[in-house]
Design a protein around this motif. Structure first.
Motif, PDB file in Angstrom:
ATOM      1  N   HIS A 151     -15.802  -9.468  29.406  1.00 44.88           N
ATOM      2  CA  HIS A 151     -15.610 -10.656  30.225  1.00 44.88           C
ATOM      3  C   HIS A 151     -16.830 -10.767  31.123  1.00 44.88           C
ATOM      4  CE1 HIS A 151     -13.494 -13.790  32.399  1.00 44.88           C
ATOM      5  NE2 HIS A 151     -13.819 -13.192  33.541  1.00 44.88           N
ATOM      6  N   THR A 152     -17.634 -11.805  30.947  1.00 43.98           N
ATOM      7  CA  THR A 152     -18.915 -11.905  31.635  1.00 43.98           C
ATOM      8  C   THR A 152     -18.936 -12.934  32.751  1.00 43.98           C
ATOM      9  OG1 THR A 152     -19.694 -13.574  30.064  1.00 43.98           O
ATOM     10  CG2 THR A 152     -20.111 -11.265  29.518  1.00 43.98           C
ATOM     11  N   ARG A 153     -17.922 -13.777  32.858  1.00 43.67           N
ATOM     12  CA  ARG A 153     -18.038 -14.940  33.727  1.00 43.67           C
ATOM     13  C   ARG A 153     -17.997 -14.606  35.209  1.00 43.67           C
ATOM     14  NH1 ARG A 153     -13.965 -18.223  29.741  1.00 43.67           N
ATOM     15  NH2 ARG A 153     -15.486 -18.543  28.080  1.00 43.67           N
ATOM     16  N   ASN A 154     -17.508 -13.393  35.555  1.00 41.81           N
ATOM     17  CA  ASN A 154     -17.499 -13.031  36.978  1.00 41.81           C
ATOM     18  C   ASN A 154     -18.663 -12.108  37.327  1.00 41.81           C
ATOM     19  OD1 ASN A 154     -16.532 -10.765  35.608  1.00 41.81           O
ATOM     20  ND2 ASN A 154     -15.405 -10.057  37.393  1.00 41.81           N
ATOM     21  N   ALA A 155     -19.629 -11.980  36.428  1.00 46.56           N
ATOM     22  CA  ALA A 155     -20.776 -11.108  36.686  1.00 46.56           C
ATOM     23  C   ALA A 155     -22.078 -11.774  36.279  1.00 46.56           C
ATOM     24  CB  ALA A 155     -20.606  -9.787  35.937  1.00 46.56           C
ATOM     25  N   GLY A 156     -22.124 -13.098  36.389  1.00 49.73           N
ATOM     26  CA  GLY A 156     -23.299 -13.834  35.941  1.00 49.73           C
ATOM     27  C   GLY A 156     -24.559 -13.468  36.692  1.00 49.73           C
ATOM     28  N   LYS A 157     -24.460 -13.305  38.019  1.00 48.93           N
ATOM     29  CA  LYS A 157     -25.641 -12.983  38.807  1.00 48.93           C
ATOM     30  C   LYS A 157     -26.219 -11.630  38.407  1.00 48.93           C
ATOM     31  CE  LYS A 157     -24.235 -15.525  42.976  1.00 48.93           C
ATOM     32  NZ  LYS A 157     -23.808 -15.372  44.387  1.00 48.93           N
ATOM     33  N   GLN A 172     -26.279  -7.624  22.442  1.00 47.97           N
ATOM     34  CA  GLN A 172     -25.534  -8.830  22.094  1.00 47.97           C
ATOM     35  C   GLN A 172     -24.128  -8.738  22.674  1.00 47.97           C
ATOM     36  OE1 GLN A 172     -25.395  -9.660  17.913  1.00 47.97           O
ATOM     37  NE2 GLN A 172     -24.147 -11.505  18.162  1.00 47.97           N
ATOM     38  N   ILE A 173     -23.731  -9.775  23.416  1.00 43.34           N
ATOM     39  CA  ILE A 173     -22.440  -9.781  24.099  1.00 43.34           C
ATOM     40  C   ILE A 173     -21.619 -10.959  23.609  1.00 43.34           C
ATOM     41  CG2 ILE A 173     -21.283 -10.063  26.334  1.00 43.34           C
ATOM     42  CD1 ILE A 173     -23.646  -8.645  27.626  1.00 43.34           C
ATOM     43  N   LEU A 174     -20.359 -10.710  23.325  1.00 46.73           N
ATOM     44  CA  LEU A 174     -19.428 -11.758  22.933  1.00 46.73           C
ATOM     45  C   LEU A 174     -18.352 -11.846  23.996  1.00 46.73           C
ATOM     46  CD1 LEU A 174     -18.476 -13.786  20.730  1.00 46.73           C
ATOM     47  CD2 LEU A 174     -17.117 -11.919  19.766  1.00 46.73           C
ATOM     48  N   GLU A 175     -18.144 -13.027  24.549  1.00 44.67           N
ATOM     49  CA  GLU A 175     -17.106 -13.228  25.553  1.00 44.67           C
ATOM     50  C   GLU A 175     -15.754 -12.853  24.960  1.00 44.67           C
ATOM     51  OE1 GLU A 175     -14.939 -13.798  28.704  1.00 44.67           O
ATOM     52  OE2 GLU A 175     -17.103 -14.058  28.837  1.00 44.67           O
ATOM     53  N   VAL A 176     -15.069 -11.930  25.594  1.00 44.43           N
ATOM     54  CA  VAL A 176     -13.849 -11.369  25.023  1.00 44.43           C
ATOM     55  C   VAL A 176     -12.734 -12.403  24.921  1.00 44.43           C
ATOM     56  CG1 VAL A 176     -12.842 -10.560  27.180  1.00 44.43           C
ATOM     57  CG2 VAL A 176     -12.393  -9.304  25.072  1.00 44.43           C
ATOM     58  N   THR A 177     -12.796 -13.468  25.713  1.00 45.65           N
ATOM     59  CA  THR A 177     -11.751 -14.491  25.659  1.00 45.65           C
ATOM     60  C   THR A 177     -11.942 -15.445  24.485  1.00 45.65           C
ATOM     61  OG1 THR A 177     -13.011 -15.907  27.164  1.00 45.65           O
ATOM     62  CG2 THR A 177     -11.381 -14.426  28.144  1.00 45.65           C
ATOM     63  N   GLU A 178     -13.025 -15.273  23.735  1.00 47.81           N
ATOM     64  CA  GLU A 178     -13.334 -16.208  22.668  1.00 47.81           C
ATOM     65  C   GLU A 178     -13.103 -15.624  21.279  1.00 47.81           C
ATOM     66  OE1 GLU A 178     -17.336 -17.373  23.497  1.00 47.81           O
ATOM     67  OE2 GLU A 178     -16.813 -18.479  25.316  1.00 47.81           O
ATOM     68  N   ILE A 179     -12.321 -14.562  21.180  1.00 47.59           N
ATOM     69  CA  ILE A 179     -12.055 -13.948  19.883  1.00 47.59           C
ATOM     70  C   ILE A 179     -11.067 -14.803  19.096  1.00 47.59           C
ATOM     71  CG2 ILE A 179     -11.102 -11.930  18.723  1.00 47.59           C
ATOM     72  CD1 ILE A 179     -12.131 -10.223  20.973  1.00 47.59           C
ATOM     73  N   THR A 180     -11.429 -15.147  17.873  1.00 46.03           N
ATOM     74  CA  THR A 180     -10.612 -15.953  16.975  1.00 46.03           C
ATOM     75  C   THR A 180     -10.464 -15.211  15.653  1.00 46.03           C
ATOM     76  OG1 THR A 180     -12.526 -17.082  16.020  1.00 46.03           O
ATOM     77  CG2 THR A 180     -11.577 -18.041  18.047  1.00 46.03           C
ATOM     78  N   PRO A 181      -9.627 -15.704  14.721  1.00 44.72           N
ATOM     79  CA  PRO A 181      -9.558 -15.069  13.405  1.00 44.72           C
ATOM     80  C   PRO A 181     -10.920 -14.969  12.722  1.00 44.72           C
ATOM     81  CG  PRO A 181      -7.698 -16.537  13.705  1.00 44.72           C
ATOM     82  CD  PRO A 181      -8.585 -16.733  14.896  1.00 44.72           C
ATOM     83  N   PHE A 196     -21.384  -1.101  15.440  1.00 45.38           N
ATOM     84  CA  PHE A 196     -20.404  -0.635  16.415  1.00 45.38           C
ATOM     85  C   PHE A 196     -20.056  -1.760  17.380  1.00 45.38           C
ATOM     86  CE2 PHE A 196     -22.047   3.244  14.737  1.00 45.38           C
ATOM     87  CZ  PHE A 196     -21.004   4.157  14.835  1.00 45.38           C
ATOM     88  N   VAL A 197     -18.774  -1.856  17.689  1.00 41.84           N
ATOM     89  CA  VAL A 197     -18.270  -2.862  18.603  1.00 41.84           C
ATOM     90  C   VAL A 197     -17.699  -2.141  19.820  1.00 41.84           C
ATOM     91  CG1 VAL A 197     -16.600  -4.718  18.944  1.00 41.84           C
ATOM     92  CG2 VAL A 197     -17.762  -4.479  16.735  1.00 41.84           C
ATOM     93  N   VAL A 198     -18.171  -2.490  21.006  1.00 39.99           N
ATOM     94  CA  VAL A 198     -17.757  -1.836  22.248  1.00 39.99           C
ATOM     95  C   VAL A 198     -16.809  -2.761  22.999  1.00 39.99           C
ATOM     96  CG1 VAL A 198     -18.545  -0.875  24.444  1.00 39.99           C
ATOM     97  CG2 VAL A 198     -19.952  -0.602  22.377  1.00 39.99           C
ATOM     98  N   ILE A 199     -15.694  -2.212  23.475  1.00 40.10           N
ATOM     99  CA  ILE A 199     -14.724  -3.023  24.213  1.00 40.10           C
ATOM    100  C   ILE A 199     -14.081  -2.193  25.319  1.00 40.10           C
ATOM    101  CG2 ILE A 199     -12.856  -2.474  22.575  1.00 40.10           C
ATOM    102  CD1 ILE A 199     -11.812  -5.353  23.068  1.00 40.10           C
ATOM    103  N   ALA A 200     -13.899  -2.807  26.486  1.00 37.52           N
ATOM    104  CA  ALA A 200     -13.250  -2.124  27.609  1.00 37.52           C
ATOM    105  C   ALA A 200     -11.741  -2.083  27.380  1.00 37.52           C
ATOM    106  CB  ALA A 200     -13.568  -2.835  28.917  1.00 37.52           C
ATOM    107  N   ALA A 201     -11.141  -0.931  27.652  1.00 37.27           N
ATOM    108  CA  ALA A 201      -9.719  -0.747  27.385  1.00 37.27           C
ATOM    109  C   ALA A 201      -8.930  -0.403  28.636  1.00 37.27           C
ATOM    110  CB  ALA A 201      -9.533   0.353  26.335  1.00 37.27           C
TER     111      ALA A 201
END
Length: 313
Positions: A151-157, A172-181, A196-201
């Protein structure tokens, strides 16, 4: 209603962040510390949500602090200072590869072994320590296909700062709220090809998705189910990654956590419950080892969230 962590935005201007970086680079670490102290004191005094969350966290770790207000607030302020110091470590991590002698632990070697296997995987991380230093692993493998879901939108600065002062783009970063099939299919293909795909848990989902109550440091807390459902869906190896500062060195851990390639569909629910609690227990062990490097400054445990709902101000 308690404030969701994703809505707690950045404090401070980009210019202020750049000034801190300039001081550290041109004047050294100690002048940076002298300037950082009043900056973090202002943040500590003005950001009530973060301060209360920090104090609640320390009382959970050390119950005796509940009756020792001065010691509790001092411990909490040290917590804030630790967070402020990660700024320099993050800049360092993206400016150039960290020297071998400053890395310890078996994480770099284990990551190299995972790459050599030819099969990628899903990597679980948490907001503990400084994962930007783990960039040292990626630097050793220029052809590594690495994608970060976050989630990048609260860390733009801060993201902008890193790119400006280092002159290098982040992975390369993918906004986690935009995951689709379609996104899931892309992730599956990348992992099958060795990526490798990195995700915060460790943080509840931004969009109100599924979460589960787990025992964490002796009390119920909510963790996101999404990373584990994704692991079950992708049918891939699952790893954990952490990086903490230990003195002047950084200890990197990279370890196999599980493998869902042979997981039967009917066993997914039971596996998810077991895997999530195992992860929470693993994270709790890391936090107890390095408590100052836990950087979730919002009501994390259920009791804190309920109390925040009663007293929103």
């Amino acid at each position: 209603m308690s404030q969701h962590w994703a809505h707690i935005g950045e404090r401070g201007s980009l210019l202020g962040m750049q000034l801190l970086v300039w001081i550290q680079r041109h004047l050294g670490r100690w002048p940076f510390q002298l300037v950082l102290w009043p900056v973090m004191l202002w943040y500590f005094l003005s950001h009530g949500t973060a301060r209360r969350a920090s104090c609640a966290y320390w009382q959970r770790l050390e119950p005796a602090l509940a009756s020792r207000s001065v010691r509790l607030y001092w411990r909490s302020f040290a917590h804030f200072m630790s967070f402020g110091n990660t700024l320099m470590d993050k800049v360092e991590g993206w400016s150039a590869p960290v020297a071998d002698e400053r890395l310890c632990g078996d994480g770099v070697a284990h990551f190299a072994q995972a790459l050599e296997s030819g099969r990628g995987g899903l990597v679980l991380v948490a907001h503990h320590g400084n994962l930007d230093i783990a960039n040292a692993m990626a630097e050793r493998h220029p052809r590594l296909d690495l994608l970060v879901l976050m989630h990048t939108r609260n860390a733009g600065k801060f993201n902008l700062l890193l790119e400006q002062v280092t002159g290098r783009p982040r992975p390369q970063i993918l906004e986690v709220t935009e995951i689709t099939p379609a996104t899931a299919q892309m992730l599956d293909a990348r992992i099958a090809a060795g990526g490798f795909v990195v995700i915060a848990a460790d943080r509840p989902p931004v969009n109100g998705g599924r979460q589960r109550e787990l025992d964490f440091l002796g009390a119920p807390a909510t963790f996101p189910e999404g990373p584990f459902w994704l692991a079950a869906l992708l049918r891939c190896p699952l790893y954990t990654l952490s990086c903490v500062r230990v003195g002047e060195r950084f200890r990197i851990r990279f370890a196999a956590f599980d493998d869902t390639r042979q997981l039967p569909r009917k066993a997914r629910e039971q596996w998810l419950a077991d895997a999530m609690q195992r992860y929470a227990d693993t994270l709790a062990g890391w936090v107890r080892e390095q408590p100052l490097q836990w950087y979730n400054f919002f009501p994390f445990w259920l009791a804190e969230k309920h109390e925040s709902d009663k007293h929103p101000h």
